[in-house]
Each structure stands twice: as structure tokens, then as C-alpha cells.
Design an enzyme around this catalytic site. Structure first.
Site, PDB file in Angstrom:
ATOM      1  CE  LYS A 196      -0.293  -0.114   5.062  1.00 29.32           C
ATOM      2  NZ  LYS A 196      -1.125  -0.536   6.213  1.00 29.32           N
ATOM      3  NE  ARG A 214      -7.172   0.563  11.823  1.00 30.66           N
ATOM      4  CZ  ARG A 214      -5.952   0.452  11.323  1.00 30.66           C
ATOM      5  NH1 ARG A 214      -5.117   1.473  11.413  1.00 30.66           N
ATOM      6  NH2 ARG A 214      -5.549  -0.652  10.747  1.00 30.66           N
ATOM      7  CE1 TYR A 261      10.835  32.094   2.919  1.00 29.09           C
ATOM      8  CE2 TYR A 261      11.230  29.735   2.713  1.00 29.09           C
ATOM      9  CZ  TYR A 261      10.824  30.950   2.168  1.00 29.09           C
ATOM     10  OH  TYR A 261      10.416  31.004   0.856  1.00 29.09           O
ATOM     11  CG  MET A 302       7.829  23.654  -1.259  1.00 26.92           C
ATOM     12  SD  MET A 302       6.678  24.525  -2.325  1.00 26.92           S
ATOM     13  CE  MET A 302       5.606  25.294  -1.153  1.00 26.92           C
TER      14      MET A 302
HETATM   15  C1  LIG Z   1      -0.296  -1.537   6.829  1.00 27.93           C
HETATM   16  C2  LIG Z   1      -0.887  -2.825   7.285  1.00 27.93           C
HETATM   17  C3  LIG Z   1      -0.059  -3.943   7.474  1.00 27.93           C
HETATM   18  C4  LIG Z   1       1.455  -3.879   7.381  1.00 27.93           C
HETATM   19  O1  LIG Z   1       1.967  -3.367   8.575  1.00 27.93           O
HETATM   20  P1  LIG Z   1       3.555  -3.278   8.844  1.00 27.93           P
HETATM   21  O2  LIG Z   1       3.652  -2.817  10.252  1.00 27.93           O
HETATM   22  O3  LIG Z   1       4.101  -2.289   7.885  1.00 27.93           O
HETATM   23  O4  LIG Z   1       4.100  -4.634   8.638  1.00 27.93           O
HETATM   24  C5  LIG Z   1      -0.679  -5.138   7.782  1.00 27.93           C
HETATM   25  N1  LIG Z   1      -2.018  -5.231   7.924  1.00 27.93           N
HETATM   26  C6  LIG Z   1      -2.837  -4.168   7.770  1.00 27.93           C
HETATM   27  C7  LIG Z   1      -4.304  -4.332   7.947  1.00 27.93           C
HETATM   28  C8  LIG Z   1      -2.295  -2.924   7.457  1.00 27.93           C
HETATM   29  O5  LIG Z   1      -3.104  -1.870   7.314  1.00 27.93           O
END
Ligand SMILES: *Cc1c(COP(=O)(O)O)cnc(C)c1O
Length: 376
Positions: free
Chosen positions: A38, A136, A268, A316
Site C-alpha cells: 500500500k 478500528r 526563513y 519547500m
Molecule cells: C499496513 C498494514 C499492514 C502492514 O503493517 P507493517 O507494520 O508495515 O508490517 C498489515 N495489515 C494491515 C491491515 C495494514 O493496514
């Protein structure tokens, strides 16, 4: 043809593969390792990382959104793709169009997937997430309610049952044990009702790396470890089982180098004033590239193999550093934000700590403007 860049990351494919293999080795045969790619593989590049992991034997990858899954299909990834957090009304048709496997979070989701799949005369697999106590995503329904929804949703096929931990890094807390007990009780009740999903999964990097074996079941979902990171425990102690190393180095070019006299104001807000005559370097990476603004007057980059303290505000597009220990550098030379130069190294964990953030956020914050270069 232009080949150089102002700011770039170098991602090592062989390091991704080595990290994946280290995970496979520790969980052993019979446990499917699903690389979590992801957020564009924590900015390492989801298509390239998926390709590398699939070549090394992975059979699934996991993303968060349907868009991310579609991008993998567009990049030629044919493997099973688990979409962990997107069963939104606007995304559902695309899930089916692109053969993505959704994680569902409620009984209504199950009934809805059934309706969509049966309208197409197909059978669609899904994983069901249980809220075992994180509060969650995931259903809090009982086993009998779940069984009933499954029983009346024949075009949707339960392939996996999963949960996620809130406090896996806290060995002084009992929350992971409580969540595991909750998940196991539900698994047993569902099995007693004749439902046997093929996959059971709960563990991400921490629960794998520190050996919470009872949470590995037959599938695990590491993200961070694929990229070479395991966060330290937040409390208590447990042995770390895996050795992984960062796959990404982050670099930028010096745009300008100059000498300033004592008393010169830097950047800045003039939050840094040179205490002596100094050589400074203006580095072509700023907060628009992902260098945390919080690093103003804090932390360092690496220049000429030596620490180069950050001077003044991170702006930036550029960050100013002290080059007094690297007098030979000239404009166009490279400095390192994350990685190793000579005897000096800096990883995302260290830089994140200085910036009062976490390594995940630092990596995910490397922006789309930063060119990615793949090395073997
Ligand atoms: C992001 C995520 C993971 C991976 O987690 P890591 O700590 O990066 O290994 C696994 N399961 C779910 C549901 C996640 O959202």
C-alpha cells in the site's frame, strides 16, 4: 539525454527480495507471506516491489485502496491482490472488474458483495476482518450472525478471516493476547458452524519479527519489514527473529555551496545565525520532497561521508546544511538523506525520531516529485 536528478531514491530490488526471503524463512512452510505494498509500497514503488516479491515466490500482495489495486493490474501484476480498506460504494464495481479481493468489514458488506457478484453471475472471494479489540475496521458481530450472513450470500465466498493488532509492540500490555483470544474464540465458533476459510491472518511486521508465533496462522502481512525496517518494541522485551535491511537510499544534489561570515542569518525566519564563518550547502530537497519541516535546526544529512547538520528552516524545495566537515564538495555533488556514505549512515528510524515522527510516516512522506531509481 538527461540522466541525473536533483532529488531521488535508489531502491534495491535484491534487498527487497532478501527481506522477503528472510520473512519466508522465519515463518516457515505453510505460512503465506503477503507483502503489503500500500501507499506505493511505502514509496518504494508498488509495481516494482510486487514484481520482485512475486518473482521470489509471493502469491499475494496487499494494498489499501481499490485505486492501488487497479494501478498494480495496470502495471501487469496478475497475482492475487488483497484490498484492505476500501469497500466504498464508488469502488465496488472496479473490485470485480479487476479481480481484486476485498477485505469486508461488516455483514452488510458481505450481503452487498453477494448482490454485486450474483448480478454478474460470478463468485467473488473476500476476506472478513474481525474487530478483535483494536476498535478500528472489522466486524464485531457474533459467530452465528456472521454464519447467517455467509449462508445467505452464496455468490460471495469467504476465503480468509483476519484481524489486526493495536499494540503488538507493547510487551507490557496484554492487548495482543486479548485480541488473539477473541479472534481464536470466534474462529472456533465459526468452525463449529461448518465454516472453514482457507486463510487466517493477523500478524504484520512486529508480530512476525518479535516471534508472536501464535498469531501467524497460515498467512502474515508484513509491510515495514519488506522495506527493511522493524520498529523497536515500545515496552517489555522479546527477541527479534529477523534480520532485514533498508532497501531505499534517499539522495539529493547540492545546488549551491558558499562561505558565510559569522553572524550570517540562514533561511526563513533567520532561526539559525552562523556562530562562526561557515561553509554551507544548499541541498535540492525540501518539505515538498518529504524532508520533514520539523527538521529545521535539527538533525543532519550526510555530506562527504560526514554528518552535515541541518541549518535553519527546511524550506519547500531546499534544505541548508553545514559543510564545514566536507570542504571539498561542489555544486552538483550528492548528499545523502537516508543511506550510508563512508562510515556514516542514517536510516528512516533515526531521522524520524529526530523529526518527532515515525519511520512509516517518513518513508510514506517521500513525495511523488522524488525520482525513483531501481538498482539490483
Ligand atoms: C499496513 C498494514 C499492514 C502492514 O503493517 P507493517 O507494520 O508495515 O508490517 C498489515 N495489515 C494491515 C491491515 C495494514 O493496514
Amino acid at each position: 539525454m538527461k540522466t541525473g536528478h536533483r532529488c531521488w531514491v535508489e531502491v534495491s530490488r535484491s534487498r527487497i527480495v532478501a527481506n522477503f526471503r528472510a520473512l519466508v524463512e522465519v515463518v516457515g512452510k505453510g505460512v503465506e507471506v503477503v507483502p503489503v505494498v500500500k501507499a506505493d509500497a511505502y514509496r518504494h514503488g508498488a509495481v516494482e516491489v510486487s514484481r520482485a516479491a512475486l518473482n521470489a515466490g509471493a502469491r499475494w500482495v496487499a494494498v489499501s485502496s481499490v485505486d492501488e489495486g487497479v494501478a498494480l493490474r495496470a502495471g501487469g501484476i496478475g497475482a492475487q491482490i488483497l484490498v484492505m480498506a476500501d469497500f466504498l460504494p464508488v469502488s465496488r464495481q472496479a473490485l470485480l472488474d479487476y479481480r481484486l479481493t476485498p477485505v469486508l468489514h461488516s455483514l452488510d458488506d458481505i450481503r452487498e458483495l453477494h448482490r454485486l457478484a450474483s448480478a454478474r453471475n460470478t463468485l467473488t472471494g473476500y476476506h472478513l476482518k474481525i474487530d478483535s479489540g483494536m476498535g478500528r475496521l472489522g466486524t464485531r458481530a457474533s459467530a452465528s450472525e456472521i454464519a447467517q450472513a455467509i449462508g445467505t450470500s452464496k455468490s460471495a465466498r469467504l476465503e480468509g478471516l483476519m484481524t489486526h493488532f493495536a499494540s503488538a509492540a507493547d510487551y507490557d500490555s496484554g492487548q495482543t493476547e486479548e485480541q488473539t483470544a477473541c479472534f481464536d474464540a470466534l474462529r472456533a465458533e465459526i468452525a463449529a458452524l461448518g465454516i472453514h476459510p482457507r486463510y487466517m491472518h493477523a500478524a504484520s511486521t512486529i508480530a512476525i519479527a518479535y516471534g508472536r508465533r501464535e498469531t501467524w496462522y497460515n498467512m502474515v502481512r508484513p509491510g515495514h519489514a519488506i522495506y527493511g525496517y522493524v520498529s523497536p518494541l515500545r515496552s517489555g522485551a522479546s527477541d527479534r527473529l529477523i534480520d532485514v535491511r533498508p532497501a531505499l537510499a534517499w539522495k539529493a544534489a547540492l545546488i549551491a555551496v558558499k562561505d558565510v561570515p559569522a553572524g550570517a542569518k540562514i533561511g526563513y525566519g533567520a532561526i539559525f545565525v552562523a556562530p562562526r564563518a561557515m561553509r554551507i550547502g544548499i541541498v535540492g530537497a525540501g518539505y515538498a520532497d518529504g524532508v520533514p519541516h520539523r527538521l529545521g535546526n535539527r538533525g543532519k544529512l550526510i555530506a562527504g561521508g560526514r554528518p552535515a547538520p541541518i541549518l535553519g528552516a527546511v524550506s519547500m524545495d531546499v534544505t541548508t546544511v553545514d559543510l564545514s566537515q566536507a570542504m571539498h564538495l561542489v555544486p552538483g555533488d550528492t548528499v545523502t538523506i537516508l543511506g550510508t556514505e563512508g562510515d556514516t549512515s542514517q536510516d528512516a528510524q533515526q531521522l524520524a525520531k529526530t523529526a518527532a515522527t515515525i519511520s512509516y510516516s517518513l518513508l510514506c512522506g517521500i513525495s511523488a516529485r522524488v525520482t525513483r531509481v531501481y538498482v539490483d
